[in-house]
Write an enzyme that holds these catalytic residues in place. Structure first.
Site, PDB file in Angstrom:
ATOM      1  N   ASP A 274       0.985  -1.170   0.136  1.00 51.00           N
ATOM      2  CA  ASP A 274       0.222  -0.158  -0.087  1.00 51.00           C
ATOM      3  C   ASP A 274       0.908   1.139  -0.055  1.00 51.00           C
ATOM      4  O   ASP A 274       1.866   1.339   0.666  1.00 51.00           O
ATOM      5  CB  ASP A 274      -0.809  -0.017   1.194  1.00 51.00           C
ATOM      6  CG  ASP A 274      -1.904   1.187   1.517  1.00 51.00           C
ATOM      7  OD1 ASP A 274      -2.610   1.357   0.434  1.00 51.00           O
ATOM      8  OD2 ASP A 274      -1.625   2.050   2.290  1.00 51.00           O
ATOM      9  N   GLU A 316       1.268  -0.982  -5.045  1.00 49.94           N
ATOM     10  CA  GLU A 316      -0.066   0.158  -5.148  1.00 49.94           C
ATOM     11  C   GLU A 316       0.866   1.334  -5.380  1.00 49.94           C
ATOM     12  O   GLU A 316       1.016   2.093  -4.341  1.00 49.94           O
ATOM     13  CB  GLU A 316      -0.779   0.116  -4.083  1.00 49.94           C
ATOM     14  CG  GLU A 316      -2.127   0.975  -4.276  1.00 49.94           C
ATOM     15  CD  GLU A 316      -2.173   2.219  -3.478  1.00 49.94           C
ATOM     16  OE1 GLU A 316      -3.036   2.989  -4.008  1.00 49.94           O
ATOM     17  OE2 GLU A 316      -1.697   2.536  -2.366  1.00 49.94           O
TER      18      GLU A 316
HETATM   19  C1  GLC Z   1      -3.864   3.559  -0.721  1.00 51.28           C
HETATM   20  C2  GLC Z   1      -5.178   3.164  -0.312  1.00 51.28           C
HETATM   21  C3  GLC Z   1      -6.218   4.359   0.239  1.00 51.28           C
HETATM   22  C4  GLC Z   1      -5.562   4.869   1.286  1.00 51.28           C
HETATM   23  C5  GLC Z   1      -4.009   5.292   1.322  1.00 51.28           C
HETATM   24  C6  GLC Z   1      -3.489   5.607   2.627  1.00 51.28           C
HETATM   25  O1  GLC Z   1      -3.823   4.606  -1.679  1.00 51.28           O
HETATM   26  O2  GLC Z   1      -5.705   2.753  -1.605  1.00 51.28           O
HETATM   27  O3  GLC Z   1      -7.227   3.812   0.285  1.00 51.28           O
HETATM   28  O4  GLC Z   1      -6.159   5.803   1.745  1.00 51.28           O
HETATM   29  O5  GLC Z   1      -3.194   4.139   0.649  1.00 51.28           O
HETATM   30  O6  GLC Z   1      -2.960   4.021   3.075  1.00 51.28           O
END
Ligand code: GLC
Length: 646
Positions: A274, A316
């Protein structure tokens, strides 16, 4: 000593284990060491020994069935790239109440052909607002209302029996302000204070702020939060209750390696890294995509390949195309970092093309994405739990003879439903007056026109909305990579406005597109036999068509070897702006895909296709043989063709 990847090797009770571990360290140790050295410099000697200790403990604790999976995956290294892979993304509670509840709903996933289940954050978060679970208070405990770690392990086992891999988030950029590390830091423990970026005054924060963007300008402006007990400003990229970790501290690396192995040994097969782009901070930059991020990932991955080679990483990183390539690995990290990354650009471009009925910008943007390493794959998606940000490069727009800013304004207006003739019904998320950026929330179906059409009770509009939903999904399934279906999209679930009544969600309208599963609708949509009424203006009718349509494309996809992710999709220049044409050069022969992003019947010259696939071709989606001998063929409204060489 540390120059020897095999120094400090642990010895296990079973000599065969010692051999296995040593062989894997011989293979991956150099990457581990090099990654660590590039980040931690001279501290590498001490660190290497510690890291091998953590790896040894993780290996000793790895259960037998997961070791078998490791061996299977070593024999089948392209498992994530195969066309049979289909992802499904859901919040466990919204899908089925609890982890045990998820276990009872697996037939739904199997019916859809799912082989990869990403359960949204389910580790214990802080109380109250927690950014959809992305503010983790304990990485070794499950959210109590969902179940326990043992439930998670049991679920992973049931999924594995069905050939479904469990995917979980690893939030490694930050922890909740209530995580034990943060609590200890607040209590004055210097060891834990050093896990975070804490500044006694505004000098450094102000210097950083000059080049830092804001992720949540609406509800979390700025990137630093004053914490009284710390007597300082702590770095908080996201919300004030999410404290960024200082990855230049090797203790943080060791903690996370241990957490990863712990989760892997419970049966997690893919870790979604993430917000990985934000891991490393550097003054004078936007503090995203720094080279250290990739060296750290390479070191983590190398360690995981030794202990649990069944496990894969997914990045991500919602970043521009050139940066995106670095998450699958460029230069020394080529193919050695994440195994998979989200294709954000494809998602944005598909929505852009639908709104403008024009694929020229899509052609430019997709053709400028660098090739990925052959061993990696994309995660393709129509939408996810986050908002859609209009990540359209000004340069790409210029090449498509558009003004980037004006086009982004158009897309926000269109998907907020403000543009005349818009079919969409979305909500504006995080309007930034400084940049006039307006991101968009909304479910796939509501953005694709189903909500407006059902409300108007218009069968023709419902039909077009369903066709748009299908077009989007067919495109992500044809592009190559693991298509990630977001829970409820398989039924065309609409926006859920009830988030506004929940004090923990009210400020964050991304909850509008995180509805609860409608099992009644699912039953209506999936019941075989009697097709129900032909009344096209009911949601159940639409849901049935979407579900059956998706299932069909999933089946066709699994039987189409051309869609293996080793092969890349390339954009062909289309003679008609309403058509997107992709080509995949596979050893079995070429595959050409045509997507019509408009509600028009569009004529396409067969001559253009013949040169790529010949005269007699298989159209895989319909199962018919096509002749490309006539001068033209007609592509139906929002139609898709998957043509392969005979
Ligand atoms: C990522 C997640 C998002 C979250 C962010 C902080 O982008 O997809 O939902 O707010 O990380 O953890």
């Amino acid at each position: 000593m540390a120059d020897q990847p095999t120094a400090f090797l642990p010895v296990f009770e079973d000599p065969a284990d010692t051999d296995t571990f040593r062989l894997r360290v011989e293979r991956y140790g150099p990457d581990l060491l090099d990654g660590l050295r590039r980040v931690y410099g001279e501290r590498v000697t001490e660190l290497h020994e510690r890291v091998l200790g953590i790896m040894g403990a993780g290996f000793a604790a790895r259960p037998h069935d997961l070791r078998l999976l490791d061996e299977a995956r070593l024999l089948h290294p392209d498992w994530l790239q195969e066309p049979g892979m289909v992802g499904y993304v859901a919040y466990a509670d919204r899908f089925a109440g609890t982890l045990a509840g998820v276990g009872e709903r697996l037939d739904h996933l199997t019916r859809l052909g799912v082989t990869y289940l990403h359960l949204m954050p389910l580790l214990k978060p802080r109380e109250g607002e927690n950014d959809g679970g992305y503010a983790v208070a304990d990485f070794r405990a499950v959210r109590p209302d969902l179940g326990t770690m043992d439930d998670l392990e049991a679920l992973a086992g049931h999924l594995r029996e069905r050939g479904i891999s469990l995917v979980m988030d690893l939030v490694l950029n930050h922890v909740a302000a209530e995580h034990e590390w943060a609590l200890r830091a607040r209590a004055g423990d210097p060891r834990y204070r050093a896990y975070f970026h804490v500044f006694g005054d505004r000098e450094q924060p102000d210097a950083f702020e000059r080049t830092l963007p804001e992720v949540f300008p609406d509800f979390a402006p700025g990137n630093f939060t004053w914490v009284e007990e710390l007597g300082g400003w702590v770095w908080t990229t996201f919300n004030s209750y999410q404290w960024d970790l200082d990855w230049s501290n090797p203790d943080v690396f060791c903690e996370f390696l241990d957490i990863i192995l712990h989760l892997a040994n419970r049966g997690v097969e893919v870790l979604r890294l993430d917000a990985i782009a934000f891991l490393w901070k550097r003054l004078g930059t936007d503090c995203q995509n720094q080279p250290e991020v990739h060296h750290l990932t390479r070191a983590l991955r190398a360690a995981v390949r030794v202990v649990a080679p069944a496990v894969a990483f997914k990045a991500e990183a919602i970043v521009g195309p050139t940066d995106l390539a670095t998450y699958l690995g460029t230069g020394v990290n080529h193919g050695k970092v994440s195994d998979m990354a989200y294709h954000n650009s494809l998602m944005v471009q598909l929505w852009s093309a639908l709104a403008s009925r024009d694929t020229r910008l899509t052609e430019v943007a997709l053709s400028r994405i660098p090739a990925k390493p052959a061993t990696t794959t994309w995660g393709t998606y129509v939408r996810c739990h986050d908002d859609i940000g209009w990540a359209i490069g000004d340069d790409d727009a210029r090449r498509a003879l558009l003004d980037g800013h004006a086009h982004r304004v158009f897309l926000s207006d269109f998907y907020a439903g403000h543009f005349p003739g818009s079919f969409a019904r979305g909500l504006v998320f995080q309007h930034n007056p400084a940049t006039n950026d307006r991101r968009i929330s909304g479910t796939c179906a509501s953005l694709a026109g189903l909500e407006v059409a059902l409300e108007a009770g218009r069968g023709d509009a419902v039909d077009l909305a369903i066709r748009r939903i299908m077009l989007l999904h067919t495109a992500i399934m044809g592009f190559g990579g693991v298509p990630l279906l977001y829970m409820g999209d398989e039924l065309g679930l609409l926006n859920d406005r009830s988030f506004a009544d929940d004090p923990d969600h009210a400020r964050d309208n991304r909850w509008v597109h995180r509805p609860r599963m409608d099992w009644g609708l699912a039953a209506a949509a999936t019941s075989e036999g009697d097709g129900g009424s032909d009344d096209v203006v009911t949601h159940a009718w639409a849901a049935r068509r979407v579900f059956a349509g998706l299932r069909h494309v999933v089946e066709v996809r699994a039987a189409t070897p051309h869609l293996h992710a080793r092969t890349e999709s390339r954009v062909l220049s289309s003679p008609d702006a309403r058509l997107l044409i992709l080509k995949r050069d596979h050893p079995l022969g070429a595959m050409v895909q045509v997507y019509n992003v408009s509600e028009d019947w569009v004529e396409l010259s067969c001559g253009i296709l013949r040169g790529h696939v010949g005269v007699v071709v298989d159209e895989r989606l319909s199962g018919f043989e096509y002749s490309l001998a006539p001068p033209t063929l007609t592509v139906e409204p929002y139609g898709a063709l998957w043509l392969t060489v005979r």
